[in-house]
Motif scaffolding. Structure first.
Motif, PDB file in Angstrom:
ATOM      1  N   ALA A 165      16.206  34.047 -18.537  1.00  0.00           N
ATOM      2  CA  ALA A 165      16.007  32.605 -18.719  1.00  0.00           C
ATOM      3  C   ALA A 165      16.793  32.122 -19.929  1.00  0.00           C
ATOM      4  N   LYS A 166      17.388  30.953 -19.816  1.00  0.00           N
ATOM      5  CA  LYS A 166      18.106  30.368 -20.945  1.00  0.00           C
ATOM      6  C   LYS A 166      17.115  29.931 -22.014  1.00  0.00           C
ATOM      7  N   GLY A 167      17.450  30.206 -23.272  1.00  0.00           N
ATOM      8  CA  GLY A 167      16.603  29.809 -24.375  1.00  0.00           C
ATOM      9  C   GLY A 167      16.895  28.393 -24.834  1.00  0.00           C
ATOM     10  N   VAL A 168      16.052  27.886 -25.724  1.00  0.00           N
ATOM     11  CA  VAL A 168      16.169  26.510 -26.192  1.00  0.00           C
ATOM     12  C   VAL A 168      17.505  26.263 -26.888  1.00  0.00           C
ATOM     13  N   PHE A 169      18.064  27.272 -27.540  1.00  0.00           N
ATOM     14  CA  PHE A 169      19.334  27.114 -28.247  1.00  0.00           C
ATOM     15  C   PHE A 169      20.486  27.772 -27.502  1.00  0.00           C
ATOM     16  N   TYR A 170      20.351  27.900 -26.201  1.00  0.00           N
ATOM     17  CA  TYR A 170      21.402  28.498 -25.383  1.00  0.00           C
ATOM     18  C   TYR A 170      22.737  27.786 -25.576  1.00  0.00           C
ATOM     19  N   ALA A 171      22.716  26.460 -25.644  1.00  0.00           N
ATOM     20  CA  ALA A 171      23.949  25.668 -25.708  1.00  0.00           C
ATOM     21  C   ALA A 171      24.298  25.242 -27.129  1.00  0.00           C
ATOM     22  N   LEU A 172      23.739  25.889 -28.131  1.00  0.00           N
ATOM     23  CA  LEU A 172      23.989  25.478 -29.513  1.00  0.00           C
ATOM     24  C   LEU A 172      25.483  25.481 -29.839  1.00  0.00           C
ATOM     25  N   GLY A 173      26.212  26.423 -29.279  1.00  0.00           N
ATOM     26  CA  GLY A 173      27.635  26.517 -29.546  1.00  0.00           C
ATOM     27  C   GLY A 173      28.451  25.362 -29.002  1.00  0.00           C
ATOM     28  N   ALA A 174      27.859  24.560 -28.121  1.00  0.00           N
ATOM     29  CA  ALA A 174      28.578  23.413 -27.559  1.00  0.00           C
ATOM     30  C   ALA A 174      28.533  22.193 -28.462  1.00  0.00           C
ATOM     31  N   LEU A 175      27.724  22.216 -29.514  1.00  0.00           N
ATOM     32  CA  LEU A 175      27.624  21.067 -30.407  1.00  0.00           C
ATOM     33  C   LEU A 175      28.914  20.875 -31.191  1.00  0.00           C
ATOM     34  N   ARG A 176      29.177  19.635 -31.563  1.00  0.00           N
ATOM     35  CA  ARG A 176      30.401  19.281 -32.266  1.00  0.00           C
ATOM     36  C   ARG A 176      30.076  18.403 -33.470  1.00  0.00           C
ATOM     37  N   PRO A 177      30.939  18.387 -34.465  1.00  0.00           N
ATOM     38  CA  PRO A 177      30.733  17.484 -35.600  1.00  0.00           C
ATOM     39  C   PRO A 177      30.555  16.040 -35.131  1.00  0.00           C
ATOM     40  N   GLY A 178      29.575  15.375 -35.691  1.00  0.00           N
ATOM     41  CA  GLY A 178      29.256  14.006 -35.284  1.00  0.00           C
ATOM     42  C   GLY A 178      28.065  13.920 -34.361  1.00  0.00           C
ATOM     43  N   ASP A 179      27.737  15.011 -33.653  1.00  0.00           N
ATOM     44  CA  ASP A 179      26.509  15.022 -32.859  1.00  0.00           C
ATOM     45  C   ASP A 179      25.314  14.913 -33.801  1.00  0.00           C
ATOM     46  N   THR A 180      24.181  14.512 -33.264  1.00  0.00           N
ATOM     47  CA  THR A 180      23.007  14.285 -34.109  1.00  0.00           C
ATOM     48  C   THR A 180      21.838  15.177 -33.718  1.00  0.00           C
ATOM     49  N   VAL A 181      21.004  15.428 -34.704  1.00  0.00           N
ATOM     50  CA  VAL A 181      19.748  16.159 -34.526  1.00  0.00           C
ATOM     51  C   VAL A 181      18.656  15.321 -35.168  1.00  0.00           C
ATOM     52  N   SER A 182      17.594  15.071 -34.440  1.00  0.00           N
ATOM     53  CA  SER A 182      16.463  14.305 -34.976  1.00  0.00           C
ATOM     54  C   SER A 182      15.239  15.198 -35.055  1.00  0.00           C
ATOM     55  N   VAL A 183      14.568  15.169 -36.194  1.00  0.00           N
ATOM     56  CA  VAL A 183      13.369  15.968 -36.391  1.00  0.00           C
ATOM     57  C   VAL A 183      12.215  15.031 -36.718  1.00  0.00           C
ATOM     58  N   THR A 184      11.231  15.008 -35.848  1.00  0.00           N
ATOM     59  CA  THR A 184      10.024  14.207 -36.086  1.00  0.00           C
ATOM     60  C   THR A 184       9.100  14.980 -37.009  1.00  0.00           C
ATOM     61  N   ARG A 185       8.484  14.264 -37.953  1.00  0.00           N
ATOM     62  CA  ARG A 185       7.678  14.918 -38.968  1.00  0.00           C
ATOM     63  C   ARG A 185       6.231  14.441 -38.908  1.00  0.00           C
ATOM     64  N   SER A 186       5.378  15.179 -39.617  1.00  0.00           N
ATOM     65  CA  SER A 186       3.936  14.946 -39.533  1.00  0.00           C
ATOM     66  C   SER A 186       3.498  13.620 -40.128  1.00  0.00           C
TER      67      SER A 186
END
Length: 249
Positions: A162-183
């Motif tokens: 099964a593919k893991g949650v970060f299977y495609a991490l290598g496809a990310l490029r500069p300028g892409d975004t990551v959002s982290v929701t906090r408590s």
């Protein structure tokens, strides 16, 4: 994988380097374990990589390190970075604001975050292989949005294929975004600076975990060639990102 855990001196921004050289991969077997028929995960392109000098605003003289005695690579079945064994102060208290979920639109990731600590042997606790879709935040790193490199890790795949949650991490490029929701019902938004792949036996600990003067994020998984003899990947993929702002959830 095995991660730095102890912040030293003036809170979470003063980081100890003495034990960091052994910290990446003691628990790496769980993140890199696989089967004989592997998917071909996306690999970072050369144009996406950060300069070899390291991430912006990093201080390579400091890194956060594991509390207690760092594990020795001798006799371990997991991949461990060579380096000195050292005793460091106990891990800091968990920050009041903690991350609860992560979203990476460019690769279709949206998932609640586990809270990861240390195993009894001092290695990093990793997300369970029973659910490779679940990423986890290492709670002895800064919380996303705090000054320093927050660490989130996830599997590339599982023993069933099964593919893991970060299977495609290598496809990310500069300028892409990551959002982290906090408590506290806020969202920390990070812009990706670069994506690098490193051999596990030459992992640049201080480059990845070195102290920074601003809030940053590290997303880490296994990658590179899969060694069928050992059933482990030979590399690690690391995404570097910098906080661009926060907004209400």
């Amino acid at each position: 994988m095995s991660w730095p855990t102890r912040l030293f001196g003036s809170g979470r921004r003063r980081l100890l380097a003495s034990a960091a050289a052994v910290l990446l991969l003691a628990a790496g077997g769980a993140l890199s374990l696989g089967i004989s028929s592997q998917h071909h995960a996306p690999q970072p392109s050369a144009s996406a990589a950060l300069p070899t000098a390291g991430p912006p605003t990093s201080n390579p003289g400091k890194a956060f390190a594991a509390g207690g005695n760092t594990p020795s690579p001798t006799g371990s079945t997991a991949s461990v970075l060579p380096g000195p064994t050292a005793r460091t102060p106990a891990a800091p208290n968990t920050p009041a604001v903690t991350p609860t979920s992560i979203s990476i639109p460019a690769i279709g990731v949206r998932h609640a975050l586990l809270s990861l600590g240390q195993n009894n042997d001092g290695t990093l606790e990793v997300p369970p292989m029973s659910d490779v879709s679940a990423p986890g935040w290492y709670r002895n790193s800064p919380a996303p949005g705090q000054v320093g490199p927050a660490v989130i890790l996830g599997h590339i795949d599982g023993t069933t294929g099964a593919k893991g949650v970060f299977y495609a991490l290598g496809a990310l490029r500069p300028g892409d975004t990551v959002s982290v929701t906090r408590s506290d019902n806020t969202v920390a938004v990070f812009r990706i600076d670069g994506v690098n792949t490193y051999p596990k036996d030459a992992f640049p600990t201080l480059t990845v975990y070195g102290n920074t003067t601003n809030p940053q994020l590290r997303l880490i998984t296994c990658g590179g060639r899969f060694d069928h003899a050992t059933q482990h990947y030979l590399d690690n993929t690391v995404v570097y990102a910098t906080l661009t702002g926060t907004h209400p959830a």
